[in-house]
Design a protein around this motif. Structure first.
Motif, PDB file in Angstrom:
ATOM      1  N   HIS A  65    -111.389 -87.568-154.225  1.00 50.50           N
ATOM      2  CA  HIS A  65    -112.615 -87.780-154.980  1.00 50.50           C
ATOM      3  C   HIS A  65    -112.548 -89.112-155.714  1.00 50.50           C
ATOM      4  CE1 HIS A  65    -112.185 -83.388-154.537  1.00 50.50           C
ATOM      5  NE2 HIS A  65    -113.496 -83.407-154.398  1.00 50.50           N
ATOM      6  N   TYR A  66    -113.407 -90.021-155.312  1.00 52.32           N
ATOM      7  CA  TYR A  66    -113.550 -91.317-155.980  1.00 52.32           C
ATOM      8  C   TYR A  66    -112.255 -92.107-155.980  1.00 52.32           C
ATOM      9  CZ  TYR A  66    -117.309 -88.352-157.662  1.00 52.32           C
ATOM     10  OH  TYR A  66    -118.339 -87.456-157.730  1.00 52.32           O
ATOM     11  N   VAL A  67    -111.480 -91.972-154.932  1.00 47.74           N
ATOM     12  CA  VAL A  67    -110.244 -92.741-154.872  1.00 47.74           C
ATOM     13  C   VAL A  67    -110.596 -94.206-154.646  1.00 47.74           C
ATOM     14  CG1 VAL A  67    -109.889 -92.423-152.381  1.00 47.74           C
ATOM     15  CG2 VAL A  67    -107.931 -92.828-153.885  1.00 47.74           C
ATOM     16  N   HIS A  68    -109.958 -95.088-155.403  1.00 50.01           N
ATOM     17  CA  HIS A  68    -110.182 -96.521-155.269  1.00 50.01           C
ATOM     18  C   HIS A  68    -108.953 -97.112-154.591  1.00 50.01           C
ATOM     19  CE1 HIS A  68    -113.190 -96.608-158.880  1.00 50.01           C
ATOM     20  NE2 HIS A  68    -113.574 -95.838-157.895  1.00 50.01           N
ATOM     21  N   ALA A  69    -109.081 -97.396-153.344  1.00 54.25           N
ATOM     22  CA  ALA A  69    -107.934 -97.871-152.572  1.00 54.25           C
ATOM     23  C   ALA A  69    -107.546 -99.284-152.982  1.00 54.25           C
ATOM     24  CB  ALA A  69    -108.270 -97.835-151.082  1.00 54.25           C
ATOM     25  N   ALA A  70    -106.232 -99.492-153.179  1.00 47.94           N
ATOM     26  CA  ALA A  70    -105.740-100.835-153.476  1.00 47.94           C
ATOM     27  C   ALA A  70    -105.648-101.669-152.209  1.00 47.94           C
ATOM     28  CB  ALA A  70    -104.375-100.756-154.154  1.00 47.94           C
ATOM     29  N   ALA A  71    -105.557-101.003-151.071  1.00 52.15           N
ATOM     30  CA  ALA A  71    -105.501-101.689-149.791  1.00 52.15           C
ATOM     31  C   ALA A  71    -106.682-101.240-148.941  1.00 52.15           C
ATOM     32  CB  ALA A  71    -104.169-101.412-149.109  1.00 52.15           C
ATOM     33  N   SER A  72    -106.499-101.128-147.642  1.00 52.20           N
ATOM     34  CA  SER A  72    -107.591-100.792-146.737  1.00 52.20           C
ATOM     35  C   SER A  72    -108.062 -99.354-146.938  1.00 52.20           C
ATOM     36  CB  SER A  72    -107.133-100.985-145.291  1.00 52.20           C
ATOM     37  OG  SER A  72    -108.046-100.391-144.386  1.00 52.20           O
ATOM     38  N   ARG A  73    -109.348 -99.189-147.231  1.00 53.13           N
ATOM     39  CA  ARG A  73    -109.929 -97.860-147.352  1.00 53.13           C
ATOM     40  C   ARG A  73    -109.874 -97.131-146.013  1.00 53.13           C
ATOM     41  NH1 ARG A  73    -115.603 -98.814-148.290  1.00 53.13           N
ATOM     42  NH2 ARG A  73    -115.802 -98.713-146.041  1.00 53.13           N
ATOM     43  N   GLU A  74    -110.152 -97.844-144.931  1.00 54.46           N
ATOM     44  CA  GLU A  74    -110.151 -97.229-143.610  1.00 54.46           C
ATOM     45  C   GLU A  74    -108.769 -96.690-143.255  1.00 54.46           C
ATOM     46  OE1 GLU A  74    -111.472-100.143-144.358  1.00 54.46           O
ATOM     47  OE2 GLU A  74    -113.605 -99.717-144.073  1.00 54.46           O
ATOM     48  N   THR A  75    -107.719 -97.451-143.598  1.00 55.03           N
ATOM     49  CA  THR A  75    -106.356 -97.006-143.310  1.00 55.03           C
ATOM     50  C   THR A  75    -106.027 -95.755-144.104  1.00 55.03           C
ATOM     51  OG1 THR A  75    -105.617 -99.247-142.809  1.00 55.03           O
ATOM     52  CG2 THR A  75    -103.917 -97.648-143.404  1.00 55.03           C
ATOM     53  N   LEU A  76    -106.415 -95.739-145.369  1.00 54.47           N
ATOM     54  CA  LEU A  76    -106.152 -94.577-146.211  1.00 54.47           C
ATOM     55  C   LEU A  76    -106.858 -93.339-145.683  1.00 54.47           C
ATOM     56  CD1 LEU A  76    -105.170 -93.089-148.725  1.00 54.47           C
ATOM     57  CD2 LEU A  76    -107.117 -94.073-149.973  1.00 54.47           C
ATOM     58  N   PHE A  77    -108.136 -93.458-145.374  1.00 48.71           N
ATOM     59  CA  PHE A  77    -108.886 -92.296-144.900  1.00 48.71           C
ATOM     60  C   PHE A  77    -108.388 -91.827-143.534  1.00 48.71           C
ATOM     61  CE2 PHE A  77    -112.856 -93.412-147.628  1.00 48.71           C
ATOM     62  CZ  PHE A  77    -112.201 -92.921-148.748  1.00 48.71           C
ATOM     63  N   HIS A  78    -107.951 -92.764-142.700  1.00 45.83           N
ATOM     64  CA  HIS A  78    -107.384 -92.379-141.410  1.00 45.83           C
ATOM     65  C   HIS A  78    -106.112 -91.558-141.627  1.00 45.83           C
ATOM     66  CE1 HIS A  78    -106.239 -92.685-137.162  1.00 45.83           C
ATOM     67  NE2 HIS A  78    -105.025 -93.012-137.577  1.00 45.83           N
ATOM     68  N   ARG A  79    -105.287 -91.973-142.579  1.00 46.15           N
ATOM     69  CA  ARG A  79    -104.047 -91.252-142.870  1.00 46.15           C
ATOM     70  C   ARG A  79    -104.347 -89.861-143.436  1.00 46.15           C
ATOM     71  NH1 ARG A  79    -101.621 -94.652-146.596  1.00 46.15           N
ATOM     72  NH2 ARG A  79    -101.017 -96.007-144.877  1.00 46.15           N
ATOM     73  N   LEU A  80    -105.350 -89.772-144.299  1.00 44.09           N
ATOM     74  CA  LEU A  80    -105.713 -88.477-144.861  1.00 44.09           C
ATOM     75  C   LEU A  80    -106.276 -87.557-143.784  1.00 44.09           C
ATOM     76  CD1 LEU A  80    -107.323 -89.489-148.288  1.00 44.09           C
ATOM     77  CD2 LEU A  80    -104.986 -88.727-147.824  1.00 44.09           C
ATOM     78  N   ALA A  81    -107.089 -88.102-142.892  1.00 42.18           N
ATOM     79  CA  ALA A  81    -107.650 -87.290-141.811  1.00 42.18           C
ATOM     80  C   ALA A  81    -106.539 -86.769-140.897  1.00 42.18           C
ATOM     81  CB  ALA A  81    -108.663 -88.103-141.012  1.00 42.18           C
ATOM     82  N   ALA A  82    -105.527 -87.585-140.675  1.00 44.08           N
ATOM     83  CA  ALA A  82    -104.423 -87.166-139.816  1.00 44.08           C
ATOM     84  C   ALA A  82    -103.617 -86.025-140.426  1.00 44.08           C
ATOM     85  CB  ALA A  82    -103.502 -88.349-139.533  1.00 44.08           C
ATOM     86  N   ALA A  83    -103.711 -85.861-141.741  1.00 44.67           N
ATOM     87  CA  ALA A  83    -102.967 -84.802-142.419  1.00 44.67           C
ATOM     88  C   ALA A  83    -103.637 -83.436-142.312  1.00 44.67           C
ATOM     89  CB  ALA A  83    -102.781 -85.165-143.899  1.00 44.67           C
ATOM     90  N   VAL A  84    -104.883 -83.387-141.828  1.00 43.65           N
ATOM     91  CA  VAL A  84    -105.607 -82.123-141.711  1.00 43.65           C
ATOM     92  C   VAL A  84    -105.108 -81.344-140.499  1.00 43.65           C
ATOM     93  CG1 VAL A  84    -107.872 -81.055-141.450  1.00 43.65           C
ATOM     94  CG2 VAL A  84    -107.630 -83.153-142.795  1.00 43.65           C
ATOM     95  N   ALA A  85    -104.789 -80.086-140.725  1.00 41.33           N
ATOM     96  CA  ALA A  85    -104.330 -79.223-139.636  1.00 41.33           C
ATOM     97  C   ALA A  85    -105.496 -78.850-138.724  1.00 41.33           C
ATOM     98  CB  ALA A  85    -103.698 -77.953-140.208  1.00 41.33           C
ATOM     99  N   PRO A  86    -105.227 -78.505-137.483  1.00 36.99           N
ATOM    100  CA  PRO A  86    -106.305 -78.011-136.609  1.00 36.99           C
ATOM    101  C   PRO A  86    -107.022 -76.831-137.259  1.00 36.99           C
ATOM    102  CG  PRO A  86    -104.332 -78.469-135.328  1.00 36.99           C
ATOM    103  CD  PRO A  86    -103.939 -78.614-136.769  1.00 36.99           C
ATOM    104  N   GLY A  87    -108.342 -76.899-137.263  1.00 36.59           N
ATOM    105  CA  GLY A  87    -109.146 -75.888-137.929  1.00 36.59           C
ATOM    106  C   GLY A  87    -109.342 -76.147-139.406  1.00 36.59           C
ATOM    107  N   GLY A  88    -108.693 -77.194-139.948  1.00 40.43           N
ATOM    108  CA  GLY A  88    -108.776 -77.501-141.368  1.00 40.43           C
ATOM    109  C   GLY A  88    -109.955 -78.390-141.722  1.00 40.43           C
TER     110      GLY A  88
END
Length: 238
Positions: free
Chosen positions: A143-166
Motif C-alpha cells: 500500500h502506497y509503497v514508494h520505490a527507491a528504484a524501479s517500480r516495475e522491478t519491485l512489482f514484478h518481484r512481488l507478483a512472483a511471490a504469489v502462490a498459485p491460486g493466490g
C-alpha cells in the motif's frame, strides 16, 4: 519536491519530522510506505505511546472474502495492515525499511495478544533489494509503497511471490491525486492500476479489479480530504 526514498528518509519520517505531512494522508492509517509508506496516520515522536492504526480500507474491501493463509505485507510501516491480517487468521511476513516503524509495529502488536501477534514475522529490509520467496504467499499486498528504484522491478518481484491460486493486491497514489503530489514525487510514486495490470502475464493472472477509487481522510485539523487511489487485485491462476 522529488525524494530519495531510502532508509534515512523513512527513519526521519517516522521519527516525526515533517509532522505537517503526517501519514494521515496516505492510508488514513499507516505506511506502505503509507505515505505508505507511503503506507495515513499521524507521525509520532519516539517518546509518544503506541496507538494502533486503522488498516487500509482497500485491504478490508479486497481481502475480507479470502481464506486466511500466508500473507506478505510489503512496506508494512507501523503495521496496521499486518495486524488486521493476523487478527483474522493470516500468518504474516511484514517487511519495512524503517527500524522505527517496525518498533512501533511491534508495540501495536502487543495489544492483540499472543495469538495474533505470534502470527507476524517482522523483517527490516529494503524492498528494492530484498527478494521474497517465489510462489509462496496466498496474499501479497502493498500500500502506497514508494520505490527507491524501479517500480516495475519491485512489482514484478512481488507478483512472483504469489502462490498459485493466490492474490496480489497493490494500492497506490493515482496520478490525478493532488494531495499526494504536493508532498511526494518521484518516478515510482504515482501510477494507474491499468499500468500495473498491463505488466501481468494474462496467461497466468486473472485481474479482478483495476480501477481508481476515492477515500476520505480526516485531516488533523478536522477537515475532510479526498484522495484518489489506484487499486489492483489479481489472482494467480493455479
Amino acid at each position: 519536491m522529488s525524494h530519495a526514498f531510502d532508509k534515512a528518509f523513512w527513519e526521519e519520517r517516522y521519527r516525526g519530522h515533517d509532522h505537517e505531512h503526517d501519514h494521515a494522508q496516505d492510508r488514513g492509517h499507516d505506511h506502505g510506505h503509507d505515505d505508505g509508506h507511503e503506507h495515513g496516520h499521524e507521525h509520532e515522536h519516539d517518546h509518544a505511546p503506541a496507538r494502533p492504526r486503522q488498516p487500509n480500507p482497500h485491504l478490508l474491501a479486497e481481502a475480507a472474502d479470502l481464506a486466511p493463509g500466508a500473507a506478505l505485507d510489503a512496506g508494512c510501516g507501523e503495521g496496521a495492515d499486518a495486524l488486521w491480517l493476523a487478527s483474522h487468521g493470516w500468518r504474516v511476513t511484514a517487511v519495512d525499511i524503517s527500524a522505527t516503524a517496525l518498533r512501533r509495529a511491534r508495540e501495536h502488536a502487543e495489544t492483540l495478544g499472543a495469538g495474533a501477534a505470534d502470527r507476524i514475522d517482522w523483517i527490516e529490509a529494503d524492498l528494492t533489494a530484498w527478494a521474497p520467496p517465489e510462489e509462496h504467499f496466498d496474499l501479497v499486498c502493498t500500500h502506497y509503497v514508494h520505490a527507491a528504484a524501479s517500480r516495475e522491478t519491485l512489482f514484478h518481484r512481488l507478483a512472483a511471490a504469489v502462490a498459485p491460486g493466490g492474490t496480489l493486491l497493490i494500492v497506490g497514489h493515482h496520478p490525478s491525486d493532488p494531495h499526494s503530489a504536493a508532498h511526494a514525487s518521484g518516478p515510482g510514486v504515482h501510477f494507474t492500476a491499468e499500468e500495473i495490470a498491463a505488466g501481468l502475464d494474462p496467461a497466468r493472472w486473472d485481474v479482478a479489479v483495476a480501477e481508481t477509487r476515492t477515500r476520505q481522510v480526516t485531516h488533523p485539523r478536522g477537515h475532510e480530504i479526498t484522495f484518489h487511489d489506484s487499486v489492483l487485485r489479481a489472482r494467480r491462476r493455479p
